[in-house]
Motif scaffolding. Structure first.
Motif, mmCIF file in Angstrom:
data_model
loop_
_atom_site.group_PDB
_atom_site.id
_atom_site.type_symbol
_atom_site.label_atom_id
_atom_site.label_comp_id
_atom_site.label_asym_id
_atom_site.label_seq_id
_atom_site.Cartn_x
_atom_site.Cartn_y
_atom_site.Cartn_z
ATOM 1 N N LYS A 1 0.865 -1.173 0.000
ATOM 2 C CA LYS A 1 0.000 0.000 0.000
ATOM 3 C C LYS A 1 0.905 1.227 0.000
ATOM 4 C CE LYS A 1 -3.630 2.329 2.608
ATOM 5 N NZ LYS A 1 -4.521 2.234 3.772
ATOM 6 N N ASP A 2 0.682 2.113 -0.970
ATOM 7 C CA ASP A 2 1.406 3.375 -1.018
ATOM 8 C C ASP A 2 0.855 4.232 0.118
ATOM 9 O OD1 ASP A 2 2.104 6.092 -1.577
ATOM 10 O OD2 ASP A 2 2.522 5.531 -3.664
ATOM 11 N N LEU A 3 1.680 4.552 1.092
ATOM 12 C CA LEU A 3 1.208 5.274 2.275
ATOM 13 C C LEU A 3 0.888 6.736 1.990
ATOM 14 C CD1 LEU A 3 3.524 3.696 4.982
ATOM 15 C CD2 LEU A 3 1.118 3.196 4.515
ATOM 16 N N ASP A 4 1.345 7.253 0.867
ATOM 17 C CA ASP A 4 1.050 8.643 0.528
ATOM 18 C C ASP A 4 -0.240 8.778 -0.275
ATOM 19 O OD1 ASP A 4 3.351 9.643 1.816
ATOM 20 O OD2 ASP A 4 4.563 9.054 0.098
ATOM 21 N N THR A 5 -0.538 7.805 -1.132
ATOM 22 C CA THR A 5 -1.728 7.903 -1.986
ATOM 23 C C THR A 5 -2.837 6.941 -1.565
ATOM 24 O OG1 THR A 5 -0.968 6.225 -3.563
ATOM 25 C CG2 THR A 5 -0.289 8.518 -3.965
ATOM 26 N N GLY A 6 -2.475 5.897 -0.807
ATOM 27 C CA GLY A 6 -3.451 4.886 -0.425
ATOM 28 C C GLY A 6 -3.649 3.808 -1.481
ATOM 29 N N ASP A 7 -2.957 3.930 -2.620
ATOM 30 C CA ASP A 7 -3.079 2.952 -3.708
ATOM 31 C C ASP A 7 -2.480 1.604 -3.303
ATOM 32 O OD1 ASP A 7 -4.213 4.914 -5.283
ATOM 33 O OD2 ASP A 7 -2.364 5.325 -6.403
ATOM 34 N N ILE A 8 -3.121 0.543 -3.765
ATOM 35 C CA ILE A 8 -2.603 -0.812 -3.575
ATOM 36 C C ILE A 8 -1.874 -1.203 -4.856
ATOM 37 C CG2 ILE A 8 -3.175 -3.231 -3.123
ATOM 38 C CD1 ILE A 8 -3.829 -1.361 -0.757
ATOM 39 N N GLU A 9 -0.649 -1.677 -4.710
ATOM 40 C CA GLU A 9 0.172 -2.053 -5.862
ATOM 41 C C GLU A 9 0.716 -3.453 -5.656
ATOM 42 O OE1 GLU A 9 3.152 1.026 -6.188
ATOM 43 O OE2 GLU A 9 1.635 2.597 -6.087
ATOM 44 N N ASN A 10 0.946 -4.147 -6.760
ATOM 45 C CA ASN A 10 1.491 -5.504 -6.707
ATOM 46 C C ASN A 10 2.750 -5.581 -7.552
ATOM 47 O OD1 ASN A 10 -0.626 -7.262 -5.274
ATOM 48 N ND2 ASN A 10 -1.824 -5.999 -6.665
ATOM 49 N N TYR A 11 3.760 -6.259 -7.026
ATOM 50 C CA TYR A 11 5.018 -6.437 -7.734
ATOM 51 C C TYR A 11 5.502 -7.867 -7.548
ATOM 52 C CZ TYR A 11 5.007 -1.366 -7.637
ATOM 53 O OH TYR A 11 4.648 -0.051 -7.786
ATOM 54 N N GLU A 12 6.185 -8.352 -8.572
ATOM 55 C CA GLU A 12 6.851 -9.649 -8.470
ATOM 56 C C GLU A 12 8.339 -9.392 -8.674
ATOM 57 O OE1 GLU A 12 6.812 -14.149 -10.381
ATOM 58 O OE2 GLU A 12 5.325 -12.680 -11.043
ATOM 59 N N LEU A 13 9.170 -9.858 -7.753
ATOM 60 C CA LEU A 13 10.606 -9.635 -7.825
ATOM 61 C C LEU A 13 11.243 -10.799 -8.578
ATOM 62 C CD1 LEU A 13 9.597 -7.746 -5.602
ATOM 63 C CD2 LEU A 13 11.722 -8.164 -4.395
ATOM 64 N N ARG B 1 6.838 5.856 0.314
ATOM 65 C CA ARG B 1 6.603 5.049 1.513
ATOM 66 C C ARG B 1 5.525 4.007 1.240
ATOM 67 N NH1 ARG B 1 4.848 7.466 6.096
ATOM 68 N NH2 ARG B 1 3.279 8.567 4.874
ATOM 69 N N TYR B 2 5.817 2.769 1.636
ATOM 70 C CA TYR B 2 4.911 1.650 1.406
ATOM 71 C C TYR B 2 4.754 0.828 2.675
ATOM 72 C CZ TYR B 2 5.715 2.564 -3.558
ATOM 73 O OH TYR B 2 5.798 3.154 -4.794
ATOM 74 N N LYS B 3 3.622 0.139 2.735
ATOM 75 C CA LYS B 3 3.405 -0.859 3.788
ATOM 76 C C LYS B 3 3.169 -2.182 3.084
ATOM 77 C CE LYS B 3 0.666 -2.050 7.816
ATOM 78 N NZ LYS B 3 -0.366 -1.605 8.746
ATOM 79 N N ILE B 4 3.874 -3.217 3.517
ATOM 80 C CA ILE B 4 3.723 -4.541 2.904
ATOM 81 C C ILE B 4 2.462 -5.188 3.457
ATOM 82 C CG2 ILE B 4 4.739 -6.832 2.623
ATOM 83 C CD1 ILE B 4 7.504 -5.486 2.852
ATOM 84 N N LEU B 5 1.554 -5.536 2.556
ATOM 85 C CA LEU B 5 0.271 -6.139 2.957
ATOM 86 C C LEU B 5 0.300 -7.661 2.838
ATOM 87 C CD1 LEU B 5 -2.186 -3.676 1.181
ATOM 88 C CD2 LEU B 5 -1.352 -3.600 3.554
ATOM 89 N N LYS B 6 0.987 -8.169 1.797
ATOM 90 C CA LYS B 6 0.957 -9.613 1.554
ATOM 91 C C LYS B 6 2.223 -10.020 0.794
ATOM 92 C CE LYS B 6 -2.457 -10.968 -1.086
ATOM 93 N NZ LYS B 6 -3.650 -11.527 -1.725
ATOM 94 N N ILE B 7 2.697 -11.212 1.113
ATOM 95 C CA ILE B 7 3.848 -11.800 0.409
ATOM 96 C C ILE B 7 3.443 -13.209 -0.011
ATOM 97 C CG2 ILE B 7 6.257 -12.535 0.567
ATOM 98 C CD1 ILE B 7 6.510 -10.570 2.987
#
Length: 156
Positions: free
Chosen positions: A94-106, A148-154
């Motif tokens: 979760k982008d802590l500045d915009t509130g958007d939820i984003e997904n990434y694969e490393l 700034r981000y918060k990790i919601l799920k891995i």
């Protein structure tokens, strides 16, 4: 020399790409050079110069891929702990500045596809998330400033 981490699939994909460059594209360009040479005066022969330029670009790509493959370390994802962000993780943040939820694969080289949110594990963005766990807050130094981000799920 810096190692290049990738999956077995990514490694095979790059090997296939290198094989095509060496065994298909290289002979095609060599044939184009020979054909253009037959037109005569090389000083003013645009086809010849274009083919030589294409040859130079292809050879540079071949050397780059050979170097990358030589520095490759295949990552066995079955040995990676799943409680934190590591190579191969699918991370929901979760982008802590915009509130958007984003997904990434490393992912590793050969598997990267930024349009589909598959980012290189070696990128500064991905590096910021490594070793962090669910509910951790992460700061990423970006050209636009600190994100700034918060990790919601891995997931793996």
């Amino acid at each position: 020399m810096e190692k290049v981490y990738m999956s077995q699939d990514g490694f095979e994909k790059l090997k296939k790409e290198l094989d095509e460059m060496k065994n298909v594209k290289r002979p095609e360009i060599q044939e184009a050079i020979a054909t253009a040479r037959a037109y005569g005066d090389l000083k003013e022969n645009a086809e010849y110069h274009a083919a030589r330029e294409a040859q130079g670009m292809l050879e540079a790509k071949i050397r780059q891929l050979e170097d990358k493959l030589a520095r490759t370390e295949i990552v066995d994802s079955s040995n990676i702990p799943t409680d934190a962000v590591h190579f191969g993780a699918k991370v929901e943040v979760k982008d802590l500045d915009t509130g958007d939820i984003e997904n990434y694969e490393l992912v590793g080289a050969g598997d990267d596809d930024p349009i589909n949110d598959k980012i290189l594990v070696s990128s500064p963005f991905a590096q910021a998330f490594l070793e962090h766990k669910v509910n951790d807050e992460v700061e990423v130094n970006a050209p636009a400033g600190v994100l700034r981000y918060k990790i919601l799920k891995i997931e793996y």
